[in-house]
Design a protein around this motif. Structure first.
Motif, PDB file in Angstrom:
ATOM      1  N   SER A  69      10.831  13.609  -4.805  1.00  0.00           N
ATOM      2  CA  SER A  69       9.730  13.119  -3.957  1.00  0.00           C
ATOM      3  C   SER A  69       9.044  11.890  -4.552  1.00  0.00           C
ATOM      4  O   SER A  69       7.844  11.907  -4.824  1.00  0.00           O
ATOM      5  N   PRO A  70       9.810  10.802  -4.767  1.00  0.00           N
ATOM      6  CA  PRO A  70       9.227   9.593  -5.366  1.00  0.00           C
ATOM      7  C   PRO A  70       8.207   8.954  -4.441  1.00  0.00           C
ATOM      8  O   PRO A  70       8.266   9.101  -3.223  1.00  0.00           O
TER       9      PRO A  70
ATOM     10  N   LEU B 125      11.054  10.280   4.973  1.00  0.00           N
ATOM     11  CA  LEU B 125      10.080   9.677   4.070  1.00  0.00           C
ATOM     12  C   LEU B 125       8.730  10.371   4.180  1.00  0.00           C
ATOM     13  O   LEU B 125       8.224  10.593   5.272  1.00  0.00           O
ATOM     14  N   ASP B 126       8.153  10.674   3.031  1.00  0.00           N
ATOM     15  CA  ASP B 126       6.794  11.195   3.012  1.00  0.00           C
ATOM     16  C   ASP B 126       5.841  10.101   3.475  1.00  0.00           C
ATOM     17  O   ASP B 126       6.060   8.917   3.210  1.00  0.00           O
ATOM     18  N   GLU B 127       4.766  10.481   4.164  1.00  0.00           N
ATOM     19  CA  GLU B 127       3.833   9.483   4.706  1.00  0.00           C
ATOM     20  C   GLU B 127       3.141   8.682   3.610  1.00  0.00           C
ATOM     21  O   GLU B 127       2.648   7.580   3.852  1.00  0.00           O
ATOM     22  N   LYS B 128       3.133   9.184   2.381  1.00  0.00           N
ATOM     23  CA  LYS B 128       2.500   8.466   1.275  1.00  0.00           C
ATOM     24  C   LYS B 128       3.498   7.622   0.473  1.00  0.00           C
ATOM     25  O   LYS B 128       3.117   6.927  -0.461  1.00  0.00           O
TER      26      LYS B 128
ATOM     27  N   ALA C  52       0.822  -1.211   0.000  1.00  0.00           N
ATOM     28  CA  ALA C  52       0.000   0.000   0.000  1.00  0.00           C
ATOM     29  C   ALA C  52       0.858   1.264   0.000  1.00  0.00           C
ATOM     30  O   ALA C  52       2.015   1.251   0.428  1.00  0.00           O
ATOM     31  N   PRO C  53       0.302   2.374  -0.477  1.00  0.00           N
ATOM     32  CA  PRO C  53       0.997   3.661  -0.359  1.00  0.00           C
ATOM     33  C   PRO C  53       1.317   3.938   1.109  1.00  0.00           C
ATOM     34  O   PRO C  53       0.474   3.761   1.987  1.00  0.00           O
TER      35      PRO C  53
END
Length: 242
Positions: free
Chosen positions: A170-171, A199-202, A39-40
């Motif tokens: 921002s991959p 890390l971005d939360e998505k 999942a994202p």
């Protein structure tokens, strides 16, 4: 049913369905993956013995190699239907990869190694990625070595440059192939802390390692034995005997 399947794929970062992979000239498949969905935002820890197929699975997830059968959807796109060039473009636009051996260009300085990565991004992402460089260098504590050549950096500094490179643009998918294997315990903890902080939360993370001490940081754990064709056959035989 088709619409439901498409919706399902669009809600996953990585999806492998009915995938079989075999080495060249090999009749029987080496890996068999019926259904794997990540999942994202999910952080997955992948482990297995040497030769178990970890790097092969990462290459399948990244669209570097194609399966003999099945589909691989990345962010809703079936990369098995793309040309080599299209897969390269997709990977550059949507994925960041942290290599075990860093793969920095030794005669380029830290900042130029990052700029090299930006050259592969789509034009509409390049300006924002350039603006990320000083921010990432500062947050990773390597701004003071930005003009030093890669071969002059310590192992820990090189690993931070590799992390910064993977984060540029921002991959939505980050793949890390045993990135802490060359680090001592202290540097490993620092690196992991920075990785999860930045890390971005998505952003989905697939992290390969032999280090079981890292497990508590992750949402899910996957053992490569689950996908080895020989293990699947052996398990089926045992069930029949029972």
């Amino acid at each position: 049913m088709k619409n439901n399947m498409n919706n399902s794929m669009s809600n996953t970062a990585i999806s492998l369905q009915s995938v079989q992979y075999a080495w060249r000239k090999q009749d029987s498949p080496f890996l068999v993956i019926d259904d794997l969905r990540i999942a994202p935002g999910e952080k997955l820890f992948l482990h297995g013995a040497s030769g178990s197929g970890k790097s092969t699975l990462l290459n399948l997830m990244a669209g570097v190699v194609l399966p003999r059968a099945g589909s691989i959807h990345l962010l809703g796109t079936d990369v098995t239907r793309l040309s080599n060039r299209q897969r390269d473009q997709f990977r550059a636009q949507h994925m960041g990869i942290i290599f075990q051996q860093f793969n920095l260009i030794p005669y380029l300085n830290c900042a130029d190694n990052l700029r090299m990565r930006i050259e592969f991004l789509p034009r509409d992402q390049q300006q924002a990625a350039f603006a990320q460089i000083p921010v990432l260098l500062e947050r990773l504590g390597i701004a003071h070595v930005a003009q030093q050549q890669a071969h002059q950096l310590s192992v820990g500094q090189q690993q931070r440059v590799a992390l910064a490179r993977a984060l540029l643009g921002s991959p939505r998918i980050i793949i890390a192939d045993e990135p802490t294997s060359a680090l001592d315990a202290d540097l490993r903890e620092e690196f992991m802390g920075l990785l999860f902080e930045l890390l971005d939360e998505k952003t989905c993370l697939v992290f390969v390692s032999h280090d079981q001490q890292l497990l508590p940081r992750f949402d899910s754990v996957l053992n490569m034995q689950a996908f080895r064709a020989d293990s699947i056959v052996a398990a089926s035989a045992n069930e029949v005997q029972v």
